[in-house]
Enzyme design. Structure first.
Site, PDB file in Angstrom:
ATOM      1  N   HIS A   1      -9.554   1.031   4.814  1.00 59.40           N
ATOM      2  CA  HIS A   1      -8.281   1.243   5.524  1.00 59.40           C
ATOM      3  C   HIS A   1      -8.520   2.186   6.705  1.00 59.40           C
ATOM      4  O   HIS A   1      -9.358   3.098   6.627  1.00 59.40           O
ATOM      5  CB  HIS A   1      -7.244   1.826   4.556  1.00 59.40           C
TER       6      HIS A   1
ATOM      7  N   GLU B   1      -5.339  -5.016  10.642  1.00 56.89           N
ATOM      8  CA  GLU B   1      -4.346  -3.970  10.844  1.00 56.89           C
ATOM      9  C   GLU B   1      -4.636  -3.232  12.153  1.00 56.89           C
ATOM     10  O   GLU B   1      -5.471  -2.317  12.178  1.00 56.89           O
ATOM     11  CB  GLU B   1      -4.387  -2.968   9.685  1.00 56.89           C
TER      12      GLU B   1
ATOM     13  N   ASN C   1       0.867  -1.179   0.000  1.00 59.39           N
ATOM     14  CA  ASN C   1       0.000   0.000   0.000  1.00 59.39           C
ATOM     15  C   ASN C   1       0.904   1.228   0.000  1.00 59.39           C
ATOM     16  O   ASN C   1       1.478   1.571   1.034  1.00 59.39           O
ATOM     17  CB  ASN C   1      -0.896  -0.028   1.252  1.00 59.39           C
TER      18      ASN C   1
ATOM     19  N   GLY D   1       2.410   2.304  10.700  1.00 59.04           N
ATOM     20  CA  GLY D   1       3.329   3.419  10.517  1.00 59.04           C
ATOM     21  C   GLY D   1       4.007   3.871  11.792  1.00 59.04           C
ATOM     22  O   GLY D   1       4.636   4.929  11.829  1.00 59.04           O
TER      23      GLY D   1
ATOM     24  N   GLU E   1      -6.988   4.648   7.767  1.00 66.60           N
ATOM     25  CA  GLU E   1      -6.830   6.080   7.452  1.00 66.60           C
ATOM     26  C   GLU E   1      -8.092   6.623   6.782  1.00 66.60           C
ATOM     27  O   GLU E   1      -8.475   7.776   6.990  1.00 66.60           O
ATOM     28  CB  GLU E   1      -5.582   6.297   6.584  1.00 66.60           C
TER      29      GLU E   1
ATOM     30  N   SER F   1       3.448  -2.127  10.401  1.00 66.51           N
ATOM     31  CA  SER F   1       4.900  -2.135  10.610  1.00 66.51           C
ATOM     32  C   SER F   1       5.541  -3.492  10.311  1.00 66.51           C
ATOM     33  O   SER F   1       6.516  -3.874  10.961  1.00 66.51           O
ATOM     34  CB  SER F   1       5.253  -1.666  12.022  1.00 66.51           C
TER      35      SER F   1
ATOM     36  N   LYS G   1       0.054   4.249  -0.314  1.00 66.74           N
ATOM     37  CA  LYS G   1      -0.629   5.442   0.219  1.00 66.74           C
ATOM     38  C   LYS G   1      -0.413   6.637  -0.723  1.00 66.74           C
ATOM     39  O   LYS G   1      -0.305   6.423  -1.933  1.00 66.74           O
ATOM     40  CB  LYS G   1      -0.154   5.730   1.648  1.00 66.74           C
TER      41      LYS G   1
END
Ligand code: PEP
Length: 255
Positions: free
Chosen positions: A96, A168, A10, A174, A98, A214, A12
């Site tokens: 996701h 996730e 991904n 991240g 985000e 991560s 992003k």
């Protein structure tokens, strides 16, 4: 059931069309011919066409990071499933964290997108996962259950082989904080159990459940060797060919 591992990158909001083309070429040169692991690259919309050219004729598949559930219409700034299909996209990341936290995506919206993906022969990579506050409150499994059940309303057992779920934990995305293999396996096994209830046993065994948060070459082998971890959704480590390719190789090495 032993499922073929899947490593998805991904990117992003990173990489221009040109930068993406270069990175995809490097990935294809290293892992584009092997057949042990499924590999998907999900660049931003603007790099789909150039990355699509780079992966053509290789085993590497093209994924998008989001889409609108409607096929067309007055939805300024949005992109639809048929538009993605026209660029030879095969996979789409949906829900996701985000998108949920920064753009207000609800479980109902994610469900519409999942159904639209199947309708258009796109394989959804459905993301679920708890925040740090939710984990600390002991509600990890409840959160994952609600997100999974709501997102899969109306999905049938015949769609299981095309369904991919990514667990996730938001606190691991991240941040460099990775879930331990035991923490991840516990949630993956729980998701597998939910899928048995939703889709039935044989179909549930065909769904790949990826870990994301991560994941990097140094921790991949342990995570990927867990019984219910069928691959990884990779953010940061997918932005460089070397680390991404190492993750594909780590997945290939797990027996
Ligand atoms: C992600 O955002 O899907 C992700 C897993 O990111 P990272 O690998 O950077 O934690």
């Amino acid at each position: 059931m032993h499922l073929k591992k899947l490593i998805a990158g991904n990117w992003k909001m990173n990489k221009t069309a040109g930068d993406g083309l270069a990175l995809a070429k490097d990935v294809v040169a290293a892992v584009g011919k092997q057949n042990e692991v499924d590999v998907v690259i999900c660049p931003p919309f603007t790099a789909l066409e150039s990355v699509g050219r780079a992966v053509e004729g290789s085993v590497v598949r093209l994924g998008a990071q989001n889409m609108h559930p409607e096929a067309q219409g007055a939805f300024t700034g949005e992109v639809s499933a048929p538009m993605l299909r026209a660029l030879f996209v095969t996979h789409v990341i949906l829900g996701h964290s985000e998108r949920r936290s920064l753009f207000g995506e609800t479980d109902a919206a994610v469900n519409h997108k999942v159904l639209a993906a199947f309708k258009n022969q796109l394989k959804p990579i459905l993301c679920v996962g708890e925040s740090l506050a939710e984990r600390e409150a002991g509600s990890t499994l409840k959160v994952v259950q609600t997100q999974t059940e709501r997102a899969l309303e109306g999905v049938g057992a015949d769609q299981a082989a095309s369904l991919i779920i990514a667990y996730e934990p938001v606190w691991a995305i991240g941040t460099g904080k990775v879930a331990t293999a035991d923490q991840a396996q516990e949630v993956h096994a729980f998701i597998r159990g939910l899928l048995v209830k939703i889709l039935g046993e044989p179909a549930a065994q065909r769904v790949r459940i990826l870990y994301g948060g991560s994941m990097k070459p140094s921790n991949a082998a342990e995570l990927l060797s867990q019984k219910d971890i069928d691959g990884g959704l990779i953010g940061g480590a997918a932005l460089e060919a070397r680390s991404f390719v190492e993750l594909v190789k780590a997945a290939a090495a797990v027996k």
